[in-house]
Design a protein around this motif. Structure first.
Motif, PDB file in Angstrom:
ATOM      1  N   UNK A   1      26.657 132.632  33.194  1.00 28.30           N
ATOM      2  CA  UNK A   1      27.374 131.761  32.264  1.00 28.30           C
ATOM      3  C   UNK A   1      28.878 132.034  32.341  1.00 28.30           C
ATOM      4  N   UNK A   2      29.259 133.310  32.412  1.00 27.99           N
ATOM      5  CA  UNK A   2      30.673 133.670  32.459  1.00 27.99           C
ATOM      6  C   UNK A   2      31.347 133.106  33.707  1.00 27.99           C
ATOM      7  N   UNK A   3      30.683 133.214  34.847  1.00 25.52           N
ATOM      8  CA  UNK A   3      31.256 132.668  36.078  1.00 25.52           C
ATOM      9  C   UNK A   3      31.385 131.144  35.994  1.00 25.52           C
ATOM     10  N   UNK A   4      30.347 130.483  35.486  1.00 29.12           N
ATOM     11  CA  UNK A   4      30.404 129.035  35.345  1.00 29.12           C
ATOM     12  C   UNK A   4      31.481 128.594  34.375  1.00 29.12           C
ATOM     13  N   UNK A   5      31.645 129.340  33.288  1.00 31.23           N
ATOM     14  CA  UNK A   5      32.655 129.019  32.276  1.00 31.23           C
ATOM     15  C   UNK A   5      34.056 129.125  32.862  1.00 31.23           C
ATOM     16  N   UNK A   6      34.319 130.205  33.597  1.00 29.58           N
ATOM     17  CA  UNK A   6      35.664 130.387  34.140  1.00 29.58           C
ATOM     18  C   UNK A   6      35.943 129.373  35.248  1.00 29.58           C
ATOM     19  N   UNK A   7      34.950 129.100  36.068  1.00 32.06           N
ATOM     20  CA  UNK A   7      35.147 128.072  37.101  1.00 32.06           C
ATOM     21  C   UNK A   7      35.444 126.708  36.463  1.00 32.06           C
ATOM     22  N   UNK A   8      34.741 126.390  35.386  1.00 37.51           N
ATOM     23  CA  UNK A   8      34.986 125.125  34.693  1.00 37.51           C
ATOM     24  C   UNK A   8      36.401 125.088  34.123  1.00 37.51           C
ATOM     25  N   UNK A   9      36.864 126.210  33.577  1.00 37.69           N
ATOM     26  CA  UNK A   9      38.218 126.284  33.043  1.00 37.69           C
ATOM     27  C   UNK A   9      39.251 126.042  34.136  1.00 37.69           C
ATOM     28  N   UNK A  10      39.039 126.636  35.305  1.00 33.40           N
ATOM     29  CA  UNK A  10      39.983 126.443  36.406  1.00 33.40           C
ATOM     30  C   UNK A  10      39.980 124.989  36.884  1.00 33.40           C
ATOM     31  N   UNK A  11      38.809 124.374  36.944  1.00 38.48           N
ATOM     32  CA  UNK A  11      38.745 122.971  37.355  1.00 38.48           C
ATOM     33  C   UNK A  11      39.480 122.072  36.361  1.00 38.48           C
TER      34      UNK A  11
ATOM     35  N   UNK B   1      36.662 139.926  40.200  1.00 38.73           N
ATOM     36  CA  UNK B   1      36.098 138.594  40.501  1.00 38.73           C
ATOM     37  C   UNK B   1      36.955 137.495  39.869  1.00 38.73           C
ATOM     38  N   UNK B   2      37.378 137.691  38.621  1.00 39.19           N
ATOM     39  CA  UNK B   2      38.197 136.695  37.926  1.00 39.19           C
ATOM     40  C   UNK B   2      39.507 136.470  38.686  1.00 39.19           C
ATOM     41  N   UNK B   3      40.137 137.541  39.113  1.00 41.20           N
ATOM     42  CA  UNK B   3      41.399 137.404  39.839  1.00 41.20           C
ATOM     43  C   UNK B   3      41.186 136.697  41.179  1.00 41.20           C
ATOM     44  N   UNK B   4      40.084 137.014  41.851  1.00 38.67           N
ATOM     45  CA  UNK B   4      39.785 136.343  43.124  1.00 38.67           C
ATOM     46  C   UNK B   4      39.566 134.848  42.916  1.00 38.67           C
ATOM     47  N   UNK B   5      38.834 134.488  41.856  1.00 38.65           N
ATOM     48  CA  UNK B   5      38.597 133.069  41.567  1.00 38.65           C
ATOM     49  C   UNK B   5      39.903 132.352  41.259  1.00 38.65           C
ATOM     50  N   UNK B   6      40.785 133.009  40.517  1.00 39.46           N
ATOM     51  CA  UNK B   6      42.081 132.417  40.196  1.00 39.46           C
ATOM     52  C   UNK B   6      42.917 132.227  41.456  1.00 39.46           C
ATOM     53  N   UNK B   7      42.941 133.227  42.324  1.00 36.19           N
ATOM     54  CA  UNK B   7      43.745 133.160  43.540  1.00 36.19           C
ATOM     55  C   UNK B   7      43.196 132.148  44.547  1.00 36.19           C
ATOM     56  N   UNK B   8      41.927 131.807  44.419  1.00 35.22           N
ATOM     57  CA  UNK B   8      41.348 130.820  45.337  1.00 35.22           C
ATOM     58  C   UNK B   8      41.951 129.435  45.146  1.00 35.22           C
ATOM     59  N   UNK B   9      42.514 129.177  43.966  1.00 36.75           N
ATOM     60  CA  UNK B   9      43.030 127.839  43.651  1.00 36.75           C
ATOM     61  C   UNK B   9      44.528 127.805  43.372  1.00 36.75           C
ATOM     62  N   UNK B  10      45.113 128.969  43.042  1.00 37.73           N
ATOM     63  CA  UNK B  10      46.496 128.991  42.574  1.00 37.73           C
ATOM     64  C   UNK B  10      47.300 130.065  43.301  1.00 37.73           C
ATOM     65  N   UNK B  11      48.602 129.844  43.325  1.00 41.59           N
ATOM     66  CA  UNK B  11      49.549 130.870  43.735  1.00 41.59           C
ATOM     67  C   UNK B  11      49.844 131.693  42.490  1.00 41.59           C
ATOM     68  N   UNK B  12      49.392 132.940  42.441  1.00 42.38           N
ATOM     69  CA  UNK B  12      49.405 133.731  41.217  1.00 42.38           C
ATOM     70  C   UNK B  12      50.606 134.683  41.203  1.00 42.38           C
ATOM     71  N   UNK B  13      51.386 134.615  40.123  1.00 37.33           N
ATOM     72  CA  UNK B  13      52.586 135.428  39.964  1.00 37.33           C
ATOM     73  C   UNK B  13      52.605 135.997  38.541  1.00 37.33           C
TER      74      UNK B  13
END
Length: 319
Positions: free
Chosen positions: A227-237, A283-295
């Motif tokens: 659920x946590x992975x799905x929730x965060x992926x949905x937030x990023x989308x 994992x959260x940081x990796x998911x974020x970096x997969x879609x965004x340039x993180x600074x």
């Protein structure tokens, strides 16, 4: 090649004593600290993911040896050090203008003395922000504030805290009801003197306005990793679809186990082992970096074209 959208990551370096103080535990007066355990672990995780972040430091820690060492290590690793007030009191919105200025200046001096540059960003403890604070930040040359959390969960979380905390605990956490409808996007405050200080909200899920900061994600992960992975992926989308640049908030507790934070059994997620929490943050940081340039937050403000504005008079309600 089209540049990737920006996101930011920051750490509120809230220490053990600050949590105990907010919860009404008198043992906070001994200023127990978990910084020696938390800071190296956070720096290791950020290093593994090649991330440069922003760390909001508390002045009352930075004037102490372990806090000064933590700030020195954070700055040496290339991370921005920003201002998180001196005394970390969530009722900062009740301070006089003079006391607010003292909170800012004492923390600035401590951060510089520890070997980091003078801060240009601020986040209030407990998401406290007022018109006086914004005007003072602008006067002192700050580039941004990051004190708002636009969520309807805040008032509910405050009610839960007040019901479970001992008598005398802080009872004004998480911002007032006026924050529920505050913008999720970054914007500029329009002050009376014409300054344009950037407000970078701690991101909540677009449309739903539910939290996506790491402490919330840790609690959700303990309920169900799937659920946590799905929730965060949905937030990023949703962030991508709505043009929201995620500003992800991390706390030291997100990488600490209960034995490393004695007295914090009341805090969500503290029963989880430190290793599992650290792996989840990775994992959260990796998911974020997969879609965004993180600074870091300061770098985001320097690079982003923030055009939305909001009058500082919207803060006249005191929260």
């Amino acid at each position: 090649m089209t540049p990737r959208p920006l996101a930011s990551v920051s750490v509120d370096l809230d220490n053990l004593w600050a949590y105990l103080k907010t919860h009404g535990d008198p043992s906070w007066r001994d200023h127990p600290s978990f910084l020696p355990a938390a800071v190296p672990r956070l720096l290791e995780i950020f290093g593994e993911h090649r991330l440069t972040t922003t760390v909001f430091a508390v002045g009352a820690d930075v004037v102490r040896e372990d806090g000064a060492e933590a700030v020195a290590g954070i700055a040496a690793a290339g991370h921005e050090v920003a201002n998180h007030s001196f005394g970390h009191e969530p009722w900062l919105h009740r301070y006089s203008r003079d006391r607010l200025e003292d909170e800012l200046s004492r923390t600035e001096e401590a951060i510089v003395a520890a070997g980091a540059p003078r801060p240009h960003g601020f986040r209030g403890p407990g998401y406290s922000v007022t018109r006086d604070l914004i005007e003072l930040l602008a006067e002192r040359g700050y580039a941004y504030d990051a004190s708002t959390l636009p969520t309807w969960i805040g008032p509910l979380a405050r009610a839960y805290h007040n019901r479970t905390a001992p008598h005398g605990a802080a009872n004004e956490l998480f911002g007032g009801f006026s924050r529920v409808a505050a913008p999720v996007h970054a914007y500029r405050w329009r002050t009376c003197d014409g300054s344009a200080l950037v407000e970078l909200p701690v991101t909540t899920m677009p449309l739903l306005r539910t939290p996506i900061h790491c402490s919330y994600l840790v609690q959700l992960h303990e309920f169900s990793p799937r659920v946590a992975r799905g929730y965060f992926r949905a937030a990023l989308r949703l962030c991508l679809a709505r043009g929201v640049a995620p500003s992800l908030l991390v706390h030291p507790t997100d990488v600490l186990g209960g034995a490393e934070a004695p007295g914090m059994e009341f805090f969500p997620g503290m029963a989880a082992p430190a290793g599992r929490k650290a792996a989840w943050l990775g994992w959260v940081l990796s998911a974020l970096r997969a879609h965004f340039d993180v600074v870091g937050t300061g770098e985001y403000v320097r690079r982003a074209d923030v055009r939305r504005t909001r009058p500082v008079t919207r803060l006249d309600d005191g929260r």
